[in-house]
Design a protein around this motif. Structure first.
Motif, PDB file in Angstrom:
ATOM      1  N   TRP A 131      -1.300   2.747  -6.542  1.00  0.00           N
ATOM      2  CA  TRP A 131      -0.569   3.131  -5.513  1.00  0.00           C
ATOM      3  C   TRP A 131      -1.436   1.393  -4.927  1.00  0.00           C
ATOM      4  N   PHE A 132      -0.792   0.525  -5.312  1.00  0.00           N
ATOM      5  CA  PHE A 132      -0.768  -0.757  -4.966  1.00  0.00           C
ATOM      6  C   PHE A 132       0.705  -1.618  -5.568  1.00  0.00           C
TER       7      PHE A 132
ATOM      8  N   MET B 279      -3.719  16.775   0.819  1.00  0.00           N
ATOM      9  CA  MET B 279      -4.931  16.729   1.421  1.00  0.00           C
ATOM     10  C   MET B 279      -4.893  17.628   2.130  1.00  0.00           C
TER      11      MET B 279
ATOM     12  N   ARG C 149      -6.924   3.484   5.485  1.00  0.00           N
ATOM     13  CA  ARG C 149      -7.161   3.054   4.522  1.00  0.00           C
ATOM     14  C   ARG C 149      -6.700   1.406   4.287  1.00  0.00           C
TER      15      ARG C 149
ATOM     16  N   TYR D 110       1.543  13.425  -0.604  1.00  0.00           N
ATOM     17  CA  TYR D 110      -0.011  13.661  -0.434  1.00  0.00           C
ATOM     18  C   TYR D 110      -0.787  14.043   0.326  1.00  0.00           C
ATOM     19  N   PHE D 111       0.164  14.116   1.833  1.00  0.00           N
ATOM     20  CA  PHE D 111      -0.411  14.878   2.774  1.00  0.00           C
ATOM     21  C   PHE D 111      -1.049  16.580   2.828  1.00  0.00           C
TER      22      PHE D 111
ATOM     23  N   LEU E  82       0.939  -0.993   0.288  1.00  0.00           N
ATOM     24  CA  LEU E  82       0.141   0.072  -0.001  1.00  0.00           C
ATOM     25  C   LEU E  82       0.907   1.292  -0.107  1.00  0.00           C
ATOM     26  N   LYS E  83       0.834   2.019  -1.319  1.00  0.00           N
ATOM     27  CA  LYS E  83       1.453   3.818  -1.032  1.00  0.00           C
ATOM     28  C   LYS E  83       1.154   4.513  -1.293  1.00  0.00           C
ATOM     29  N   VAL E  84       1.345   5.835  -1.304  1.00  0.00           N
ATOM     30  CA  VAL E  84       0.978   6.880  -0.721  1.00  0.00           C
ATOM     31  C   VAL E  84       1.623   8.083  -2.013  1.00  0.00           C
ATOM     32  N   PRO E  85       1.543   8.518  -2.721  1.00  0.00           N
ATOM     33  CA  PRO E  85       2.136   9.307  -3.816  1.00  0.00           C
ATOM     34  C   PRO E  85       2.704  10.364  -2.696  1.00  0.00           C
ATOM     35  N   ASP E  86       3.581  10.781  -3.735  1.00  0.00           N
ATOM     36  CA  ASP E  86       4.648  12.415  -2.732  1.00  0.00           C
ATOM     37  C   ASP E  86       3.682  13.315  -2.696  1.00  0.00           C
TER      38      ASP E  86
END
Lengths: 159, 178
Positions: free
Chosen positions: B106-107, A41, B30, A37-38, A31-35
């Motif tokens: 994103w996986f 958001m 998530r 992102y926070f 499970l990844k998060v875009p650069d």
């Protein structure tokens, strides 16, 4: 350090109970998060939490103005409307009505029907018309009981 | 928190709150919804709800407990809405998020990780909650107890059952794959 001890505790539990789960736990998560992102958001949330626009204030003022105008109009109407205190004639009519009700058995059907069919406050003429059917003796008793409340003109009209 | 009740300082206070809790809340969400874009929607809604309902926070529970409950409930509501929509439209969209993980940009995990999420999704909701807090977040039982309002003993039992079920499911799917 504390976090590390919690991790060890969880791993120990799994060693005894679930070796497959333990093996998976030590692999990296997919499970990844875009650069950035926070921060993006945060900006998106803060953009939705803006202070109320001036238009909203104007609308509120308009609503308050209308409400105040309506309140003033109602107040003025109440102050300018003449008092609804019963007039002398109305008072007399009420007392006669009460008398008729108390002595209903003494009246013939036609008199009652005449009174019931009246669609407005009884006038002096209609009251006198009804009084014609009331025995003179009863009228005299009524006048004696209410002598102080009747003026001469009204008394004359009864005779 | 008082700063969030004042219109002049509310936005700044919300930013402070997001700085402090956004990552923890994001991962809580998530792990329920699995897909990044869905987690993003739920997280943003969570902070908007927090902002709008600040007056309802009485301080009886900890701030994180309050935030966690809003985030978790929002994530569950999201899944339920998605399920209803799928049923109503009778689309081919998968009912469970783990079935859509392959399509999430994103996986990039392995098939085994998808099977893990599948096994967790089969647990009763409360057991899923306990399992995720313990297995992924390594949260001590005492903290979980405060967060979920359940005794430590009940949580240990619940986690034990959940681990056994997930392990059995993984073993079973591994054997089927071979």
């Amino acid at each position: 350090m504390k976090k590390e001890s919690h991790k060890n505790e969880v791993n120990e539990e799994l060693t005894k109970l679930a070796p497959t789960l333990l093996a998976l736990k030590n692999k990296r998560s997919g499970l990844k998060v875009p650069d950035n992102y926070f921060s993006d958001m945060q900006q998106a949330v803060l953009a939705q939490v803006v202070t109320p626009k001036p238009t909203a204030t104007i609308r509120t003022m308009q609503v308050l103005s209308v409400a105040a105008a309506v309140l003033l109009a109602v107040l003025a109407l109440w102050l300018l409307t003449p008092s609804q205190a019963p007039t002398y004639d109305a008072q007399l009519a009420l007392e006669i009505e009460q008398y008729i009700f108390d002595n209903i058995d003494d009246f013939d059907t036609e008199s009652i029907a005449t009174f019931a069919l009246m669609d407005s406050e009884p006038t002096e003429a209609t009251v006198l018309e009804i009084l014609e059917d009331i025995p003179e003796e009863d009228v005299e008793i009524y006048i004696e009981n209410h002598l102080d409340e009747l003026d001469l003109i009204t008394l004359e009209s009864y005779f | 928190m008082e700063a969030m009740r004042q219109p002049a300082t509310a936005a700044k206070a919300l930013k402070g709150l997001m700085d402090a809790y956004q990552e923890r809340l994001y991962w809580q969400i998530r792990r329920v919804v699995l897909i990044h874009e869905d987690a993003n929607d739920v997280l943003q809604n969570t902070f908007l709800k927090v902002y709008k309902n600040m007056g309802q926070f009485e301080g009886k529970s900890g701030l994180y407990t309050w935030l966690y409950r809003i985030a978790h409930n929002s994530a569950i509501d999201f899944l339920n809405q998605q399920k209803r929509r799928t049923e109503m439209l009778q689309t081919n969209t998968s009912e469970f998020p783990y079935q859509q993980l392959h399509a999430d940009p994103w996986f990039d995990g392995e098939e085994a990780e998808i099977r893990l999420h599948q096994a967790v999704a089969a647990l009763p909701e409360r057991q899923q909650q306990v399992f995720k807090l313990r297995y992924f977040d390594e949260m001590p039982y005492l903290q979980m107890s405060k967060l979920l309002g359940t005794s430590e003993g009940a949580l240990k039992a619940s986690y034990h059952h959940a681990v056994k079920k997930v392990e059995d499911q993984l073993m079973h799917s591994n054997n089927s794959a071979q």
